[in-house]
Write a protein that holds these residues in place. Structure first.
Motif, PDB file in Angstrom:
ATOM      1  N   PHE A 166       5.769  11.891   6.378  1.00  0.00           N
ATOM      2  CA  PHE A 166       4.712  10.882   6.228  1.00  0.00           C
ATOM      3  C   PHE A 166       4.953  10.064   4.963  1.00  0.00           C
ATOM      4  O   PHE A 166       4.846   8.836   4.959  1.00  0.00           O
ATOM      5  CB  PHE A 166       3.359  11.592   6.174  1.00  0.00           C
ATOM      6  N   MET A 177       5.667   6.061   5.582  1.00  0.00           N
ATOM      7  CA  MET A 177       4.463   5.240   5.437  1.00  0.00           C
ATOM      8  C   MET A 177       4.732   3.842   4.875  1.00  0.00           C
ATOM      9  O   MET A 177       4.234   2.849   5.408  1.00  0.00           O
ATOM     10  CB  MET A 177       3.435   5.974   4.562  1.00  0.00           C
ATOM     11  N   PHE A 236       6.061   1.619   7.562  1.00  0.00           N
ATOM     12  CA  PHE A 236       5.072   1.246   8.577  1.00  0.00           C
ATOM     13  C   PHE A 236       4.319  -0.019   8.144  1.00  0.00           C
ATOM     14  O   PHE A 236       3.997  -0.874   8.961  1.00  0.00           O
ATOM     15  CB  PHE A 236       4.077   2.386   8.802  1.00  0.00           C
ATOM     16  N   ARG A 237       3.993  -0.084   6.856  1.00  0.00           N
ATOM     17  CA  ARG A 237       3.294  -1.270   6.347  1.00  0.00           C
ATOM     18  C   ARG A 237       4.161  -2.516   6.515  1.00  0.00           C
ATOM     19  O   ARG A 237       3.669  -3.592   6.819  1.00  0.00           O
ATOM     20  CB  ARG A 237       2.941  -1.061   4.869  1.00  0.00           C
ATOM     21  N   SER A 294       0.115  11.675  13.423  1.00  0.00           N
ATOM     22  CA  SER A 294       0.509  11.161  12.111  1.00  0.00           C
ATOM     23  C   SER A 294       1.625  10.135  12.236  1.00  0.00           C
ATOM     24  O   SER A 294       1.854   9.331  11.331  1.00  0.00           O
ATOM     25  CB  SER A 294       0.956  12.312  11.200  1.00  0.00           C
ATOM     26  N   PRO A 298      -0.206   5.847  10.715  1.00  0.00           N
ATOM     27  CA  PRO A 298       0.117   4.864   9.670  1.00  0.00           C
ATOM     28  C   PRO A 298       0.248   3.451  10.222  1.00  0.00           C
ATOM     29  O   PRO A 298      -0.284   2.501   9.634  1.00  0.00           O
ATOM     30  CB  PRO A 298       1.460   5.369   9.122  1.00  0.00           C
ATOM     31  N   ARG A 299       0.938   3.306  11.341  1.00  0.00           N
ATOM     32  CA  ARG A 299       1.111   1.967  11.913  1.00  0.00           C
ATOM     33  C   ARG A 299      -0.222   1.416  12.406  1.00  0.00           C
ATOM     34  O   ARG A 299      -0.516   0.229  12.234  1.00  0.00           O
ATOM     35  CB  ARG A 299       2.121   2.027  13.059  1.00  0.00           C
TER      36      ARG A 299
END
Length: 762
Positions: A355, A359, A362-363, A474, A478-479
């Motif tokens: 994660f 993460m 993903f942003r 999980s 995030p996406r």
């Protein structure tokens, strides 16, 4: 994310049903390992016998049992002694005892013993007390009656017996020997076996006692195979029923979850679209068209996919995890609970690590999708220009850069997350091996039953799977969280142009009057003014024209009239009221705006001309088309006014697109006409004919024309000359030719002095 989930209020009923069904499913799932344990422990090992006390026992076995206990009266008071009749039947006046006899012997049976004891009807407390009394004697009796054990004890006894008695005792059974032994000597002889029994686990002792009960039933002539088969069949059917409930719940949950997710997606798209419809040009420029499309499609899709499985994780996984752990502690041997702790810690470590790595990417992922959409849209829109300049390779390279950036980020995220499942499956399988290893030793040592170990494996797998489900979400969370933030940015964005709480009405005495009073304007975040000190009045029944060089601010001036932008200085009044004080709907209802670039919508010619009012008469539509000089090319179409228009008007020429846009504004019949360089694609003849027809229709209307061509505005009642955002001239054509050098240069750059004189005279 929570702000997005608030939109689930509309599906609250379905959500409650889903939660209830998830609780039911979790309960049934947690019940299945118990049934597995029962089938193994009770159905297979115990032959379907569930109680450690016999419900039927022969008098002979009862007498042998009482040898190993001093609580004869406490045992016998719970049994009824029944004798066989001459008809080879057991007769009793008690319904409970009769029921037990029929249960074990059936209606037709052969008696093997003259007298039997039948268990009386007991409550749960009495039954537990009787089990506590009978378990040890039953095991001792079974131990002594087994051939191997009996021979060992007899050998020990014969060592201390005189030679003269040894031959006599040798021919007796062990039970006969024990019956004749004094209590003290009997206790010494059986002390070692009694000690072993006392050291055993309670569940093992009870299981061994049940095995003794099985032998007692065999001695009583009861068919124990039928007992076992009936028990396994009954328990198996119960398991099938529970599995059926689980399946129905799972299918219903997925159907309802899909509906809830689809409804949420619809709600979010509606909210985003409605909010975008309130945006001014400033907000549209801030977000970009490509980004708004991505947010209302791809981002909403991410949320929708998450919601489809969210309930199963948020509700189901914790119930299974916590419920399974509690079942392990209460229903099975909890000496192996530490194994579950190891599994949970290992899973959480892997999930947290991946994660933390994925993460940030993903942003970035959604921003790269925006970039790709933006590049794609720009290239597709400008395809004719790209081909004209032979720049296909350059644009392909530009698209390739955006595409590769997205691919690299996607690959990184997918590689990181693809490691999750193999690692988690490795942990799950390793935990299973550890359970079998530890549980096997416990079974071998007699402190655990095989069924309990199997139930522990199932409970552990349920707990591990619950965490696996959480780890799976999980990957999506995030996406989806990034998508939720992007959607909220649009929904929560405050339009820079909005109506006041209390709006005014137009002054009917100043109908059609447009007044610019010291108006200035600058774009958001711009350093300099685009327009400065603009002062003029456009009156009804007159035509006001605006001309100037490219970039002088002509289009910006007319974009202020329908409040596409708000003035940043001065005051703009229409019908005697500041445009900021009236509602945008009322303002735009009285304006017929034709943009510089003609915009048509997919549909038909009729639907585009009747865009303002779908119920307007065909006569009004045809009249508007005639004034706009569009009838000629419309009549050439196969289906006339029903001829289809492609998206963006791609199947009509630029001039036809402008004429249909003008016809649409004329059909609206507003107080004020605003033409933003709307005649640029028309030839001189069509331009002249259109303006002549338009003059007749707009006798009492206010007409504001932005133009590049002098011929379009020669006969305007008032001409405004702009240069670098400032008014440098105001007057008629003749006045400006004499007094304004800027206007004179523009005019002479297009027409000769003779042509200007002739056209001005006309």
């Amino acid at each position: 994310m929570l702000k997005v989930l608030k939109n689930l209020k509309k599906s609250l009923g379905a959500v409650i049903i889903i939660v209830i069904l998830l609780c039911v499913q979790a309960t049934t799932d947690l019940a299945l390992p118990d049934y597995t344990s029962k089938i193994v422990n009770e159905g297979i090992q115990s032959g379907g016998i569930t109680s450690a006390i016999p419900e039927i026992i022969t008098k002979k076995d009862m007498d042998n049992l009482l040898i190993f206990t001093d609580k004869d009266d406490e045992i016998l008071e719970n049994y009824t002694l029944i004798s066989a009749t001459s008809e080879n039947r057991y007769e009793t006046q008690e319904k409970h005892e009769e029921k037990i006899i029929k249960q074990y012997y059936g209606n037709n049976y052969e008696i093997k013993e003259d007298m039997i004891y039948v268990l009386k009807e007991l409550n749960e407390e009495q039954e537990e007390a009787l089990i506590g009394i009978m378990v040890d004697p039953l095991m001792e009796m079974t131990t002594v009656t087994s051939e191997e054990t009996a021979n060992q004890i007899k050998e020990q006894l014969l060592q201390n017996v005189p030679e003269t008695q040894r031959e006599y005792i040798q021919n007796m059974s062990l039970m006969e020997i024990i019956e004749q032994m004094p209590e003290e000597q009997k206790g010494q002889a059986l002390a070692e076996f009694t000690k072993r029994i006392e050291e055993m686990n309670d569940s093992i002792k009870e299981q061994a006692a049940i095995s003794s009960v099985k032998q007692i039933y065999v001695n009583a002539g009861i068919n124990t195979d039928d007992i076992q088969n009936n028990y396994i069949l009954r328990t198996g059917l119960q398991m099938l029923g529970i599995a059926l409930i689980t399946m129905i719940c799972a299918v219903t949950i997925m159907l309802l979850s899909s509906r809830v997710a689809a409804k949420l997606g619809k709600t979010l798209r509606e909210k985003v679209f409605k909010k975008v419809m309130t945006f001014s040009n400033a907000e549209l420029n801030q977000f970009s068209t490509a980004s708004l499309i991505t947010r209302s499609t791809n981002d909403v899709q991410q949320i929708q996919m998450l919601i489809t499985i969210l309930f199963r994780v948020v509700v189901y996984a914790p119930i299974i995890g916590i419920g399974g752990f509690l079942r392990v502690l209460t229903n099975t041997d909890n000496s192996m609970a530490w194994i579950i702790g190891i599994a949970i810690v290992a899973i959480l470590f892997i999930v947290a690590t991946l994660f933390a790595i994925a993460m940030p990417r993903f942003r970035k992922l959604q921003d790269l999708i925006d970039k790709l959409n933006e590049v794609s849209r720009e290239i597709l829109t400008g395809l004719p220009v790209i081909r004209a300049f032979n720049k296909e390779k350059k644009e392909e390279a530009r698209f390739d850069v955006a595409n590769k950036d997205l691919m690299k980020t996607n690959l990184f995220v997918n590689k990181a997350m693809s490691m999750m499942m193999p690692l988690l499956m490795f942990i799950m399988n390793a935990i299973m091996i550890l359970i079998v290893w530890v549980g096997g030793h416990n079974v071998d040592q007699g402190v655990m039953q095989v069924g309990d170990m199997m139930a522990f494996i199932q409970y552990t797998m349920q707990i591990v799977m619950a965490f696996l489900m959480i780890s799976m979400i999980s990957i999506m969370l995030p996406r989806a969280a990034v998508s939720a933030r992007r959607i909220n940015e649009v929904i929560e964005a405050e339009p820079s142009i909005k109506d006041k709480k209390e709006t005014k009405k137009f002054d009917p005495n100043k109908k059609g009057l447009v007044e610019f009073k010291n108006v200035s304007f600058r774009y958001p975040d711009a350093d300099t003014e685009i327009l400065e000190d603009i002062n003029f009045t456009a009156e009804p029944g007159k035509t006001t024209a605006i001309i100037g060089s490219t970039g002088s601010g002509k289009s910006t001036v007319v974009n202020l009239i329908p409040r596409f932008y708000d003035v940043t200085g001065g005051e703009l009044c229409i019908d005697g009221v500041n445009v900021k004080d009236v509602s945008q709907k009322d303002l735009r209802d009285i304006i017929g705006f034709v943009p510089q670039k003609g915009v048509l919508f997919s549909g038909t010619i009729e639907s585009n001309i009747k865009y303002y009012d779908e119920t307007m008469s065909d006569e009004r539509m045809v009249e508007a088309a005639e004034i706009a000089q569009a009838v000629e090319f419309i009549n050439e179409k196969e289906n006339k006014y029903q001829d289809p228009i492609a998206q963006g008007g791609g199947n009509v020429s630029g001039g036809q697109k402008q004429r249909l846009s003008i016809a649409r504004a004329i059909a609206k019949d507003p107080e004020i006409f605003v033409f933003d360089d709307s005649f640029s694609a028309l030839d001189f003849k069509t331009d002249s004919s259109l303006r002549e027809a338009l003059a007749t229709r707009t006798k009492n209307k206010t007409v504001i024309i932005v133009a590049q061509r002098i011929s379009t505005i020669l006969n305007a009642d008032k001409i405004i000359v702009l240069e670098e955002g400032k008014m440098v001239g105001l007057g008629t054509h003749e006045e400006l030719m004499k007094n304004n050098e800027t206007y004179r240069q523009i005019a002479l750059s297009q027409l000769s002095e003779e042509e200007l004189g002739e056209k001005g005279g006309k």
